[in-house]
Enzyme design. Structure first.
Site, PDB file in Angstrom:
ATOM      1  N   LYS A  77       0.852  -1.180   0.000  1.00  0.00           N
ATOM      2  CA  LYS A  77       0.000   0.000   0.000  1.00  0.00           C
ATOM      3  C   LYS A  77       0.891   1.233   0.000  1.00  0.00           C
ATOM      4  CE  LYS A  77      -4.557   0.832   0.331  1.00  0.00           C
ATOM      5  NZ  LYS A  77      -5.649   0.038  -0.251  1.00  0.00           N
TER       6      LYS A  77
ATOM      7  N   GLY B  61     -21.062   6.579   4.264  1.00  0.00           N
ATOM      8  CA  GLY B  61     -20.139   6.884   3.178  1.00  0.00           C
ATOM      9  C   GLY B  61     -20.705   6.423   1.853  1.00  0.00           C
ATOM     10  N   VAL B  62     -21.180   7.352   1.045  1.00  0.00           N
ATOM     11  CA  VAL B  62     -21.808   6.983  -0.235  1.00  0.00           C
ATOM     12  C   VAL B  62     -21.056   7.645  -1.388  1.00  0.00           C
ATOM     13  CG1 VAL B  62     -24.090   6.379   0.620  1.00  0.00           C
ATOM     14  CG2 VAL B  62     -23.568   8.778   0.190  1.00  0.00           C
ATOM     15  N   GLY B  63     -19.729   7.529  -1.322  1.00  0.00           N
ATOM     16  CA  GLY B  63     -18.883   8.076  -2.369  1.00  0.00           C
ATOM     17  C   GLY B  63     -18.557   7.050  -3.420  1.00  0.00           C
ATOM     18  N   LYS B  64     -17.259   6.799  -3.644  1.00  0.00           N
ATOM     19  CA  LYS B  64     -16.804   5.970  -4.761  1.00  0.00           C
ATOM     20  C   LYS B  64     -17.429   4.583  -4.760  1.00  0.00           C
ATOM     21  CE  LYS B  64     -12.364   6.153  -5.778  1.00  0.00           C
ATOM     22  NZ  LYS B  64     -10.884   6.172  -5.613  1.00  0.00           N
ATOM     23  N   VAL B  65     -17.493   3.936  -3.601  1.00  0.00           N
ATOM     24  CA  VAL B  65     -18.032   2.577  -3.504  1.00  0.00           C
ATOM     25  C   VAL B  65     -19.458   2.586  -2.974  1.00  0.00           C
ATOM     26  CG1 VAL B  65     -17.763   0.322  -2.398  1.00  0.00           C
ATOM     27  CG2 VAL B  65     -15.743   1.565  -3.187  1.00  0.00           C
ATOM     28  N   GLY B  66     -19.701   3.395  -1.953  1.00  0.00           N
ATOM     29  CA  GLY B  66     -20.974   3.373  -1.255  1.00  0.00           C
ATOM     30  C   GLY B  66     -22.181   3.604  -2.147  1.00  0.00           C
ATOM     31  N   HIS B  67     -22.063   4.485  -3.138  1.00  0.00           N
ATOM     32  CA  HIS B  67     -23.245   4.767  -3.958  1.00  0.00           C
ATOM     33  C   HIS B  67     -23.582   3.597  -4.867  1.00  0.00           C
ATOM     34  CE1 HIS B  67     -20.509   5.921  -7.286  1.00  0.00           C
ATOM     35  NE2 HIS B  67     -21.544   5.811  -8.075  1.00  0.00           N
TER      36      HIS B  67
END
Length: 361
Positions: A88, A188-194
């Site tokens: 990482k 969290g509804v950004g890159k993955v959450g949405h």
């Protein structure tokens, strides 16, 4: 030498959380780049893991995050059946203010200097367009755009894998893999959450969301009127009455000494990395009869996708692999029951066994 540095060195060389093969501190004064690349293990193959671009409070915090995340990638890649070890990278700073083409190119040169021991991809604060820039200086880059020979946004399969983990959790706890009629809270509804919300709505779940970005919340509420509701913040979400499943999909440490005692959900299954704030939280969840689907198992869809990019990307092939997260999650629950340990510990045992076998131990 400061106590903080002593702590980092202890983690690297002596603690159970350590065992890292290599940690590289990167600095390019001209572009302002400060980065950490951590390679936890190459036992299964070249280390694979994303690049996080984040305004850490200190360099020590950035190093600690790189160490934790890279170790998690070793376990994630092992559980996903990939021939890759764990690595990482973190870039220190606010991507909205300091990210430039020059900085990303400098970062690409540092990744290239490792000669293929570390393969990078997107993570929090980095995107497909960024990987296209990094790839101009380095061949060991995945998550690039289709126009540049890549697989594109890995968030799609990350969300799909988390959804499969949720289905497996529901199967284990309630005897039915459907989420119809279940109340699911997504933090969290950004890159993955949405994308995860889309799966949940399609499956008939009642969805409650929160996000620090109001525009992200509004986008989903406008798209699904009457099917999705929102609350002010994560503290409110974990206390929602009748919550069946809690899905942390932002940064790590969501499960801690403050949140676990008040969590109303019966299942935790989300996309965030390193959800357990410290060792022992998995036992606290088990003591409250809360089923925890290990984060690095259920969120492996993205790394399955970017790993496939190295061999000529095929979306259907990747989706089929990501669908197996359902069976892997069920196997972990079965191992946990058999060994009388929390699911997180069971997943660790399985991953450690695969890594040890690769080392010939």
């Amino acid at each position: 030498m400061t106590d903080v540095t002593d702590g980092v060195l202890h983690t690297l060389f002596r603690s159970d959380q350590g065992g890292h093969e290599q940690v590289v501190l990167c600095q390019d004064r001209a572009s302002g780049l400060k980065a950490v690349i951590a390679i936890h293990s190459t036992a299964l193959g070249p280390a694979l893991g994303g690049t996080r671009f984040y305004p850490y409070a200190s360099e020590e915090e950035a190093v600690a995050d790189a160490l934790n995340l890279s170790r998690g990638m070793s376990y994630k890649n092992a559980m996903a059946g990939l021939d890759h070890g764990g690595g990482k990278a973190v870039i220190i700073g606010d991507p909205d203010t300091i990210k430039t083409e020059e900085l990303l190119l400098a970062y690409g040169r540092f990744v290239a200097s490792l000669g293929g021991r570390y393969v990078t991809a997107c993570d929090v604060g980095t995107y497909v367009a960024d990987m296209d820039v990094v790839a101009r200086e380095c061949q060991w880059v995945t998550g690039r755009s289709p126009e540049n020979g890549g697989a594109g946004d890995s968030s799609v399969l990350t969300a799909f894998g988390v959804f499969q983990g949720m289905r497996a959790s529901a199967q284990h706890l309630w005897g039915d893999p459907t989420l119809r009629g279940r109340k699911v809270g997504v933090a969290g509804v950004g890159k993955v959450g949405h994308y995860l919300v889309e799966h949940l709505v399609a499956d008939g779940a009642e969805v409650v969301i929160t996000d620090v970005r109001e525009e992200s919340v509004r986008r989903i509420l406008d798209k699904h009127p009457g099917k999705v509701t929102s609350v002010a913040d994560t503290n409110a979400l974990i206390r929602v009455e009748g919550l069946d499943i809690y899905a942390p999909c932002a940064l790590g440490g969501a499960l801690n000494d403050e949140s676990v005692p008040v969590l109303t959900a019966k299942i935790v299954c989300g996309a965030a990395n390193n959800q357990l704030a410290h060792p022992g939280v998995e036992k606290d969840l088990a003591d409250r009869a809360i089923l925890y689907a290990p984060d690095y198992v259920v969120n492996a869809g993205g790394v399955i996708q970017v790993a496939d990019e190295l061999h000529g990307f095929d979306f259907d092939r990747c989706k089929a692999k990501a669908a197996k997260i359902f069976d892997t999650t069920l196997a972990i629950f079965a191992r946990a029951k058999e060994d009388g340990i929390p699911p997180a510990a069971a997943a660790d045992r399985i991953a450690e066994q695969r890594i040890a076998e690769a080392r010939g131990l």
